[in-house]
Design a protein around this motif. Structure first.
Motif, PDB file in Angstrom:
ATOM      1  N   VAL A  23      -1.920  -2.901  -3.728  1.00 46.50           N
ATOM      2  CA  VAL A  23      -1.953  -4.129  -4.538  1.00 46.50           C
ATOM      3  C   VAL A  23      -2.018  -5.332  -3.611  1.00 46.50           C
ATOM      4  O   VAL A  23      -1.147  -5.515  -2.749  1.00 46.50           O
ATOM      5  CB  VAL A  23      -0.711  -4.251  -5.451  1.00 46.50           C
ATOM      6  CG1 VAL A  23      -0.751  -5.578  -6.207  1.00 46.50           C
ATOM      7  CG2 VAL A  23      -0.650  -3.099  -6.440  1.00 46.50           C
ATOM      8  N   PRO A  68      -5.744  -4.844  -7.579  1.00 44.44           N
ATOM      9  CA  PRO A  68      -5.283  -3.478  -7.279  1.00 44.44           C
ATOM     10  C   PRO A  68      -6.355  -2.668  -6.541  1.00 44.44           C
ATOM     11  O   PRO A  68      -7.546  -2.811  -6.815  1.00 44.44           O
ATOM     12  CB  PRO A  68      -5.017  -2.868  -8.653  1.00 44.44           C
ATOM     13  CG  PRO A  68      -5.293  -3.931  -9.662  1.00 44.44           C
ATOM     14  CD  PRO A  68      -6.096  -4.990  -9.004  1.00 44.44           C
ATOM     15  N   THR A  69      -5.915  -1.809  -5.635  1.00 46.04           N
ATOM     16  CA  THR A  69      -6.788  -0.864  -4.922  1.00 46.04           C
ATOM     17  C   THR A  69      -6.639   0.525  -5.525  1.00 46.04           C
ATOM     18  O   THR A  69      -5.512   0.968  -5.785  1.00 46.04           O
ATOM     19  CB  THR A  69      -6.372  -0.796  -3.433  1.00 46.04           C
ATOM     20  OG1 THR A  69      -6.628  -2.056  -2.822  1.00 46.04           O
ATOM     21  CG2 THR A  69      -7.126   0.292  -2.672  1.00 46.04           C
ATOM     22  N   MET A 117      -7.420   1.771  -8.447  1.00 45.79           N
ATOM     23  CA  MET A 117      -7.004   1.907  -9.846  1.00 45.79           C
ATOM     24  C   MET A 117      -8.225   2.037 -10.756  1.00 45.79           C
ATOM     25  O   MET A 117      -8.124   1.904 -11.971  1.00 45.79           O
ATOM     26  CB  MET A 117      -6.141   0.711 -10.261  1.00 45.79           C
ATOM     27  CG  MET A 117      -4.741   0.765  -9.710  1.00 45.79           C
ATOM     28  SD  MET A 117      -3.798   2.167 -10.363  1.00 45.79           S
ATOM     29  CE  MET A 117      -3.455   1.610 -12.038  1.00 45.79           C
ATOM     30  N   THR A 132       3.084  -3.810  -7.646  1.00 44.21           N
ATOM     31  CA  THR A 132       2.767  -5.180  -8.059  1.00 44.21           C
ATOM     32  C   THR A 132       4.042  -6.021  -8.095  1.00 44.21           C
ATOM     33  O   THR A 132       4.040  -7.185  -7.666  1.00 44.21           O
ATOM     34  CB  THR A 132       2.076  -5.187  -9.439  1.00 44.21           C
ATOM     35  OG1 THR A 132       0.887  -4.405  -9.345  1.00 44.21           O
ATOM     36  CG2 THR A 132       1.705  -6.594  -9.863  1.00 44.21           C
ATOM     37  N   VAL A 164      -2.492   4.066  -4.082  1.00 42.75           N
ATOM     38  CA  VAL A 164      -2.654   2.796  -4.810  1.00 42.75           C
ATOM     39  C   VAL A 164      -2.272   1.680  -3.842  1.00 42.75           C
ATOM     40  O   VAL A 164      -1.380   1.858  -3.009  1.00 42.75           O
ATOM     41  CB  VAL A 164      -1.740   2.725  -6.065  1.00 42.75           C
ATOM     42  CG1 VAL A 164      -1.767   1.329  -6.685  1.00 42.75           C
ATOM     43  CG2 VAL A 164      -2.168   3.749  -7.107  1.00 42.75           C
ATOM     44  N   ALA A 196       0.854  -4.148 -14.994  1.00 40.80           N
ATOM     45  CA  ALA A 196      -0.087  -3.723 -13.949  1.00 40.80           C
ATOM     46  C   ALA A 196      -0.837  -2.450 -14.287  1.00 40.80           C
ATOM     47  O   ALA A 196      -1.935  -2.232 -13.805  1.00 40.80           O
ATOM     48  CB  ALA A 196       0.645  -3.556 -12.620  1.00 40.80           C
ATOM     49  N   ALA A 248      -6.187  -7.824 -11.917  1.00 41.39           N
ATOM     50  CA  ALA A 248      -5.187  -7.481 -12.932  1.00 41.39           C
ATOM     51  C   ALA A 248      -4.894  -8.744 -13.736  1.00 41.39           C
ATOM     52  O   ALA A 248      -3.886  -9.423 -13.540  1.00 41.39           O
ATOM     53  CB  ALA A 248      -3.933  -6.941 -12.262  1.00 41.39           C
ATOM     54  N   LYS A 294       0.852  -1.199   0.000  1.00 41.85           N
ATOM     55  CA  LYS A 294       0.000   0.000   0.000  1.00 41.85           C
ATOM     56  C   LYS A 294       0.883   1.241   0.000  1.00 41.85           C
ATOM     57  O   LYS A 294       1.803   1.347   0.810  1.00 41.85           O
ATOM     58  CB  LYS A 294      -0.866  -0.042   1.253  1.00 41.85           C
ATOM     59  CG  LYS A 294      -1.762   1.162   1.494  1.00 41.85           C
ATOM     60  CD  LYS A 294      -2.726   0.852   2.639  1.00 41.85           C
ATOM     61  CE  LYS A 294      -3.530   2.053   3.058  1.00 41.85           C
ATOM     62  NZ  LYS A 294      -4.531   1.732   4.087  1.00 41.85           N
ATOM     63  N   ARG A 342      -0.438   6.894 -11.019  1.00 39.86           N
ATOM     64  CA  ARG A 342      -1.000   5.695 -10.383  1.00 39.86           C
ATOM     65  C   ARG A 342      -0.597   4.426 -11.158  1.00 39.86           C
ATOM     66  O   ARG A 342      -0.347   3.383 -10.571  1.00 39.86           O
ATOM     67  CB  ARG A 342      -2.521   5.805 -10.292  1.00 39.86           C
ATOM     68  CG  ARG A 342      -2.981   6.725  -9.177  1.00 39.86           C
ATOM     69  CD  ARG A 342      -4.477   6.575  -8.907  1.00 39.86           C
ATOM     70  NE  ARG A 342      -4.799   7.022  -7.563  1.00 39.86           N
ATOM     71  CZ  ARG A 342      -5.073   8.277  -7.227  1.00 39.86           C
ATOM     72  NH1 ARG A 342      -5.059   9.215  -8.146  1.00 39.86           N
ATOM     73  NH2 ARG A 342      -5.355   8.587  -5.979  1.00 39.86           N
ATOM     74  N   ALA A 394       1.301   1.337  -9.604  1.00 38.35           N
ATOM     75  CA  ALA A 394       0.751  -0.022  -9.700  1.00 38.35           C
ATOM     76  C   ALA A 394       1.821  -1.000 -10.181  1.00 38.35           C
ATOM     77  O   ALA A 394       1.930  -2.121  -9.666  1.00 38.35           O
ATOM     78  CB  ALA A 394      -0.451  -0.044 -10.641  1.00 38.35           C
TER      79      ALA A 394
END
Ligand SMILES: Cc1cc2nc3c(=O)[nH]c(=O)nc-3n(C[C@H](O)[C@H](O)[C@H](O)COP(=O)(O)OP(=O)(O)OC[C@H]3O[C@@H](n4cnc5c(N)ncnc54)[C@H](O)[C@@H]3O)c2cc1C
Length: 287
Positions: A200, A218-219, A221, A277, A198, A252, A228, A187, A269, A273
């Motif tokens: 993951v 993903p958070t 996004m 990721t 963002v 990602a 994803a 995070k 973002r 990501a």
């Protein structure tokens, strides 16, 4: 600010709670831990004629081992998600993400069901539920139904739950170390104990030096959490090496519709990501 006036009931059975909701249509709201709803009411970003407090429904608090799955009661708090031994053994990704939510005071009151029903794009647990293929159990006047997490989040702060339905629990497949799974929630936030710019959620299964399966959620996004899939496809069958997983993580930022706000542009973002990721996959694979 003081909220607009509302009625308040605190039923002691699920049937009574559903009846209270059904009798008031769109003019009633469930309240669980109140950690998202009370701020919205106080800021007058929402209002309601009746709050139906489900905090006394003890049957919504259990964590039950069902064999291949765990059923986690909707009222299980973030604190309990972090400390429950069954969740730690079989669904550690949930505990890891819950540990990053807000601060201890919020974690002691906020609930798993409330975090999912609130459906905030920046919330940590919706992406985890989608990554794990969790199923939400909802009860209403017509009985109980199961809603796959992928079909639960409809839009920002909007779900496919009917106004007279209550989330009673979340069924989660066991993805524990005994099955070869590792996990990580990464995070990125401006300050500790803040919302994700963002995040993951990753779960990785290893065997014979390879990644045999990967789950990546993903958070923040997009307005709703979506797996994803390009990353998952690239990781599955790849050697369990940092280089191969970094290569998979390069997908990602593909697709999606990341928000633009004071914390970052969509392109920023996408960059986050990819970085998060890569870290999450490597850590989940034990590298
Ligand atoms: C200071 C602060 C910081 C925060 N930081 C984070 C963070 O970093 N990450 C994060 O993910 N969240 C964060 N949150 C949000 C918060 O932790 C969760 O959204 C919250 O815990 C939701 O659970 P609740 O039980 O409090 O829900 P409530 O506030 O009671 O309800 C939220 C919504 O869900 C509905 N609802 C609740 N339970 C049910 C149910 N069982 N069935 C049907 N509908 C239901 C309510 O009607 C309402 O619309 C933060 C909150 C605060 C106050």
């Amino acid at each position: 600010m003081i909220p607009a006036k509302f009625g308040y009931v605190r039923p002691t059975s699920l049937a009574d709670a559903i009846a209270a909701l059904a009798g008031n249509g769109e003019d009633a709201k469930v309240i669980a831990g109140g950690q998202s709803l009370i701020p919205l009411l106080r800021l007058r970003l929402t209002d309601t004629g009746l709050l139906v407090d489900i905090g006394r429904l003890e049957e919504l608090r259990d964590v039950v081992d069902e064999g291949a799955t765990l059923r986690i009661g909707a009222l299980t708090t973030h604190y309990e998600l972090v400390h429950d031994p069954l969740i730690a053994e079989h669904c550690g990704l949930i505990a890891a993400a819950a540990a990053t939510v807000a601060d201890p005071a919020v974690r002691h009151r906020g609930t798993f069901g409330g975090s999912l029903a609130h459906a905030d794009a920046a919330g940590d647990l919706p992406a985890v539920a989608v990554a794990l293929d969790a199923v939400l159990l909802a009860s209403g006047p017509a009985g109980e139904r199961e809603i796959p997490a992928a079909g639960f989040f409809a839009d920002y702060l909007t779900t496919t739950l009917a106004a007279d339905e209550i989330v009673t629990g979340i069924r989660v497949p066991k993805l524990g170390a005994s099955g070869g799974w590792g996990y990580r929630y990464e995070k990125f936030h401006r300050t500790a104990q803040a919302w994700a710019i963002v995040g993951v959620a990753a779960a990785v299964r290893r065997g014979n030096g390879q990644v045999t399966e990967a789950r990546v959620g993903p958070t923040n996004m997009g307005m709703v959490p979506v797996r994803a899939t390009a990353v998952e496809a690239a990781a599955a069958g790849a050697p369990a090496t940092a280089e191969a997983l970094q290569q998979a993580a390069s997908h990602a930022g593909d697709g999606g519709d990341p928000p633009s706000d004071l914390n970052g542009s969509p392109e920023y973002r996408r960059h986050l990501a990819r970085v998060l990721t890569g870290r999450a996959l490597a850590a989940a694979a034990g590298l």
